[in-house]
Design a protein around this motif. Structure first.
Motif, PDB file in Angstrom:
ATOM      1  N   GLU A 272       0.843  -1.199   0.000  1.00 25.60           N
ATOM      2  CA  GLU A 272       0.000   0.000   0.000  1.00 25.60           C
ATOM      3  C   GLU A 272       0.879   1.249   0.000  1.00 25.60           C
ATOM      4  O   GLU A 272       1.903   1.304   0.673  1.00 25.60           O
ATOM      5  N   SER A 273       0.439   2.233  -0.758  1.00 28.82           N
ATOM      6  CA  SER A 273       1.184   3.485  -0.903  1.00 28.82           C
ATOM      7  C   SER A 273       0.580   4.584  -0.025  1.00 28.82           C
ATOM      8  O   SER A 273      -0.573   4.505   0.409  1.00 28.82           O
ATOM      9  N   LEU A 274       1.374   5.622   0.199  1.00 32.14           N
ATOM     10  CA  LEU A 274       0.835   6.822   0.840  1.00 32.14           C
ATOM     11  C   LEU A 274      -0.194   7.515  -0.049  1.00 32.14           C
ATOM     12  O   LEU A 274      -1.014   8.288   0.446  1.00 32.14           O
ATOM     13  N   GLN A 275      -0.137   7.249  -1.339  1.00 34.95           N
ATOM     14  CA  GLN A 275      -1.109   7.818  -2.264  1.00 34.95           C
ATOM     15  C   GLN A 275      -2.505   7.373  -1.842  1.00 34.95           C
ATOM     16  O   GLN A 275      -2.753   6.189  -1.625  1.00 34.95           O
ATOM     17  N   ARG A 276      -3.440   8.295  -1.745  1.00 29.28           N
ATOM     18  CA  ARG A 276      -4.750   8.002  -1.165  1.00 29.28           C
ATOM     19  C   ARG A 276      -5.830   7.666  -2.181  1.00 29.28           C
ATOM     20  O   ARG A 276      -6.903   7.193  -1.820  1.00 29.28           O
ATOM     21  N   SER A 277      -5.597   7.944  -3.452  1.00 27.84           N
ATOM     22  CA  SER A 277      -6.603   7.652  -4.466  1.00 27.84           C
ATOM     23  C   SER A 277      -5.911   7.326  -5.776  1.00 27.84           C
ATOM     24  O   SER A 277      -4.708   7.556  -5.927  1.00 27.84           O
ATOM     25  N   GLY A 278      -6.689   6.791  -6.706  1.00 25.45           N
ATOM     26  CA  GLY A 278      -6.134   6.459  -8.003  1.00 25.45           C
ATOM     27  C   GLY A 278      -5.874   4.975  -8.149  1.00 25.45           C
ATOM     28  O   GLY A 278      -5.753   4.235  -7.166  1.00 25.45           O
ATOM     29  N   ALA A 279      -5.804   4.537  -9.407  1.00 27.19           N
ATOM     30  CA  ALA A 279      -5.553   3.126  -9.690  1.00 27.19           C
ATOM     31  C   ALA A 279      -4.145   2.731  -9.267  1.00 27.19           C
ATOM     32  O   ALA A 279      -3.206   3.519  -9.361  1.00 27.19           O
ATOM     33  N   PHE A 280      -4.023   1.520  -8.748  1.00 27.20           N
ATOM     34  CA  PHE A 280      -2.742   0.921  -8.376  1.00 27.20           C
ATOM     35  C   PHE A 280      -2.032   1.680  -7.256  1.00 27.20           C
ATOM     36  O   PHE A 280      -0.810   1.650  -7.171  1.00 27.20           O
ATOM     37  N   ARG A 281      -2.796   2.356  -6.387  1.00 31.07           N
ATOM     38  CA  ARG A 281      -2.163   2.849  -5.163  1.00 31.07           C
ATOM     39  C   ARG A 281      -1.936   1.683  -4.204  1.00 31.07           C
ATOM     40  O   ARG A 281      -1.205   1.787  -3.226  1.00 31.07           O
ATOM     41  N   LYS A 282      -2.591   0.557  -4.513  1.00 28.69           N
ATOM     42  CA  LYS A 282      -2.352  -0.708  -3.830  1.00 28.69           C
ATOM     43  C   LYS A 282      -2.040  -1.744  -4.898  1.00 28.69           C
ATOM     44  O   LYS A 282      -2.595  -1.706  -5.992  1.00 28.69           O
ATOM     45  N   ALA A 283      -1.160  -2.680  -4.581  1.00 36.60           N
ATOM     46  CA  ALA A 283      -0.796  -3.707  -5.558  1.00 36.60           C
ATOM     47  C   ALA A 283      -0.369  -4.970  -4.830  1.00 36.60           C
ATOM     48  O   ALA A 283       0.077  -4.927  -3.675  1.00 36.60           O
ATOM     49  N   ALA A 284      -0.524  -6.097  -5.502  1.00 32.62           N
ATOM     50  CA  ALA A 284      -0.121  -7.387  -4.948  1.00 32.62           C
ATOM     51  C   ALA A 284       0.991  -7.986  -5.795  1.00 32.62           C
ATOM     52  O   ALA A 284       0.978  -7.873  -7.026  1.00 32.62           O
ATOM     53  N   LEU A 285       1.947  -8.630  -5.139  1.00 29.27           N
ATOM     54  CA  LEU A 285       3.051  -9.307  -5.814  1.00 29.27           C
ATOM     55  C   LEU A 285       3.046 -10.772  -5.423  1.00 29.27           C
ATOM     56  O   LEU A 285       2.788 -11.119  -4.262  1.00 29.27           O
ATOM     57  N   ARG A 286       3.342 -11.642  -6.407  1.00 28.01           N
ATOM     58  CA  ARG A 286       3.367 -13.082  -6.148  1.00 28.01           C
ATOM     59  C   ARG A 286       4.606 -13.476  -5.351  1.00 28.01           C
ATOM     60  O   ARG A 286       5.609 -12.762  -5.322  1.00 28.01           O
ATOM     61  N   ALA A 287       4.511 -14.665  -4.771  1.00 30.01           N
ATOM     62  CA  ALA A 287       5.614 -15.181  -3.949  1.00 30.01           C
ATOM     63  C   ALA A 287       6.912 -15.274  -4.748  1.00 30.01           C
ATOM     64  O   ALA A 287       7.996 -14.998  -4.209  1.00 30.01           O
ATOM     65  N   ASN A 288       6.825 -15.667  -6.023  1.00 32.08           N
ATOM     66  CA  ASN A 288       8.058 -15.772  -6.811  1.00 32.08           C
ATOM     67  C   ASN A 288       8.711 -14.413  -7.006  1.00 32.08           C
ATOM     68  O   ASN A 288       9.939 -14.294  -7.108  1.00 32.08           O
ATOM     69  N   GLN A 289       7.903 -13.343  -7.056  1.00 30.80           N
ATOM     70  CA  GLN A 289       8.457 -11.994  -7.171  1.00 30.80           C
ATOM     71  C   GLN A 289       9.085 -11.557  -5.856  1.00 30.80           C
ATOM     72  O   GLN A 289      10.138 -10.908  -5.843  1.00 30.80           O
ATOM     73  N   VAL A 290       8.460 -11.899  -4.746  1.00 35.29           N
ATOM     74  CA  VAL A 290       9.020 -11.565  -3.431  1.00 35.29           C
ATOM     75  C   VAL A 290      10.329 -12.314  -3.210  1.00 35.29           C
ATOM     76  O   VAL A 290      11.297 -11.771  -2.664  1.00 35.29           O
ATOM     77  N   ALA A 291      10.382 -13.563  -3.648  1.00 37.27           N
ATOM     78  CA  ALA A 291      11.562 -14.401  -3.388  1.00 37.27           C
ATOM     79  C   ALA A 291      12.766 -14.031  -4.236  1.00 37.27           C
ATOM     80  O   ALA A 291      13.906 -14.335  -3.857  1.00 37.27           O
ATOM     81  N   ASP A 292      12.559 -13.385  -5.374  1.00 45.03           N
ATOM     82  CA  ASP A 292      13.683 -13.047  -6.245  1.00 45.03           C
ATOM     83  C   ASP A 292      14.659 -12.125  -5.511  1.00 45.03           C
ATOM     84  O   ASP A 292      14.251 -11.106  -4.955  1.00 45.03           O
ATOM     85  N   PRO A 293      15.947 -12.458  -5.495  1.00 42.62           N
ATOM     86  CA  PRO A 293      16.916 -11.640  -4.752  1.00 42.62           C
ATOM     87  C   PRO A 293      17.077 -10.219  -5.304  1.00 42.62           C
ATOM     88  O   PRO A 293      17.633  -9.363  -4.625  1.00 42.62           O
ATOM     89  N   ARG A 294      16.605  -9.969  -6.515  1.00 44.97           N
ATOM     90  CA  ARG A 294      16.681  -8.621  -7.076  1.00 44.97           C
ATOM     91  C   ARG A 294      15.480  -7.762  -6.715  1.00 44.97           C
ATOM     92  O   ARG A 294      15.476  -6.555  -7.004  1.00 44.97           O
ATOM     93  N   SER A 295      14.469  -8.345  -6.106  1.00 48.81           N
ATOM     94  CA  SER A 295      13.277  -7.582  -5.718  1.00 48.81           C
ATOM     95  C   SER A 295      13.567  -6.827  -4.432  1.00 48.81           C
ATOM     96  O   SER A 295      13.880  -7.430  -3.398  1.00 48.81           O
ATOM     97  N   LEU A 296      13.442  -5.508  -4.509  1.00 53.56           N
ATOM     98  CA  LEU A 296      13.878  -4.669  -3.399  1.00 53.56           C
ATOM     99  C   LEU A 296      12.794  -3.691  -2.951  1.00 53.56           C
ATOM    100  O   LEU A 296      11.934  -3.281  -3.739  1.00 53.56           O
TER     101      LEU A 296
END
Length: 411
Positions: free
Chosen positions: A345-369
């Protein structure tokens, strides 16, 4: 003066007098579109899959897609330039094909007015597919061009309109291709054109040859390509992309001087809430909730990754050097040795994609920061200070800026 014997209705064979129209001219344009639109359709579906729309409702702008989402798959993180390449091809090719599409539509205009409307079942299917094809093509190309220019003048979400419009258009396209391809190939094989409803019985004097007309269409496409493709690169070449967006706002110069799609001012971010005393990152997971100041994040192990940003509008950056805390290390702070999905979740309060979900494989990638620095300098406010997500191969909107909260676990 007007010929008194000239037909007055567009349904009359002699009303359309251009000597350029003919089955071979139309067939050449049709075969170019057959290849190009097939690539557009496939890259469009791949682009939609990149959002991981089945992961979370916040990622899905087409919740009633049903069977139309049959092709969706877990979006990979390798190669890290995958989305950049896919979306660059999709947008650049779409713009390049505009002259071909317009020429093709012009070449078959007489068929839209043919009477009687249907002479047989096959002819009726062809006419219906033609109407859906023309309407769908204009809708898809117009909304696509408006979207990449950031002109959201159409009602509703672009993602929803473009997704369903693509399926309607492509269904009509497939039917039309099945009905017309044998004739198109036969016309191309013949040195002399067949006479059909596209050839005027009373043609006007030619002002250009059909070969010259094809060169004109090709030249228009080449010009659009040359004034669009630069958006996929940095440096002087980007300035050649006269007809494509370069990102929103002026990024300035220095380490943070690369493209911005959404500025902090546009997103309504107050600099006071991103300051040292005000901002906290809230991380929630299996073992509870942790609140971290930016200086506490800096005391965690920091890693670097060279990753681009690629936007749905087609523009992208070259690899930037990001430095921050690995997402999988943040998951470990709240009890996950095996990284799960994460809701950001972002500090942005409105608008599309102020919230987003990432899959486990994206979280696990060592380059994901959770990036804190870029190119050796703190993130600017426009680039997401105090912290932003950066994930390999993910669409730009999933690389959330001004991160306020991260919730790990099954979504």
């Amino acid at each position: 003066m007007r010929d008194p014997d000239a037909p007055r209705l567009p349904s009359s064979p002699g009303f359309w007098r251009s000597p350029l129209r003919g089955p071979r001219f139309t067939s050449v344009l049709g075969l170019v579109l057959l290849a190009g639109i097939t690539v557009l359709f496939v890259t469009g579906l791949v682009s939609y899959a990149a959002y991981n729309p089945d992961l979370s409702p916040v990622n899905d702008k087409t919740p009633d897609k049903g069977i139309l989402g049959f092709y969706l798959f877990a979006w990979p993180t390798d190669p890290h330039w995958l989305y950049r390449l896919n979306q660059g091809v999709h947008v650049t090719l779409g713009i390049t094909l505009i002259p071909v599409l317009l020429a093709k539509l012009w070449s078959v205009v007489p068929r839209l007015f043919t009477l009687p409307p249907a002479r047989s079942l096959a002819h009726a299917l062809e006419r219906i597919s033609l109407l859906l094809l023309v309407g769908g093509a204009l809708f898809q190309f117009v909304t696509g061009v408006l979207n990449i220019q950031l002109d959201y003048v159409f009602p509703g979400s672009f993602y929803t309109l473009h997704f369903y419009g693509a399926w309607v258009f492509f269904a009509a396209f497939v039917v039309h291709v099945l009905l017309r391809t044998p004739t198109a190939l036969r016309n191309l094989r013949h040195l002399r054109e067949e006479r059909d409803d596209l050839v005027s019985p009373r043609p006007a004097e030619p002002t250009v040859s059909r070969r010259g007309a094809l060169w004109c269409v090709g030249g228009g496409s080449l010009l659009l390509f040359a004034t669009t493709v630069g958006q996929n690169f940095d440096g002087p070449l980007r300035r050649t992309a006269l007809l494509a967006p370069h990102g929103g706002g002026d990024p300035g110069s220095g380490p943070n001087g690369f493209q911005i799609n959404k500025t902090a001012a546009y997103a309504g971010i107050d600099a006071a809430e991103t300051g040292r005393d005000a901002w906290r990152l809230v991380v929630t997971g299996r073992t509870g909730t942790v609140r971290l100041r930016r200086d506490e994040l800096l005391r965690l192990p920091l890693y670097s990754a060279a990753l681009p940003i690629a936007c749905v509008e087609g523009w992208s950056t070259s690899d930037q050097w990001w430095r921050g805390v690995r997402l999988r290390d943040l998951a470990a702070l709240v009890g996950y040795d095996d990284p799960p999905d994460v809701f950001v979740e972002s500090l942005q309060r409105s608008g599309a994609f102020r919230k987003a979900a990432l899959r486990a494989n994206q979280v696990a990638d060592p380059r994901s920061l959770l990036a804190l620095y870029v190119n050796g300098e703190e993130l600017s406010l426009d680039h997401g200070h105090p912290a932003r997500i950066i994930v390999p191969a993910a669409p730009g909107v999933l690389n959330t800026k001004w991160v306020a909260r991260m919730t790990f676990g099954d979504l």
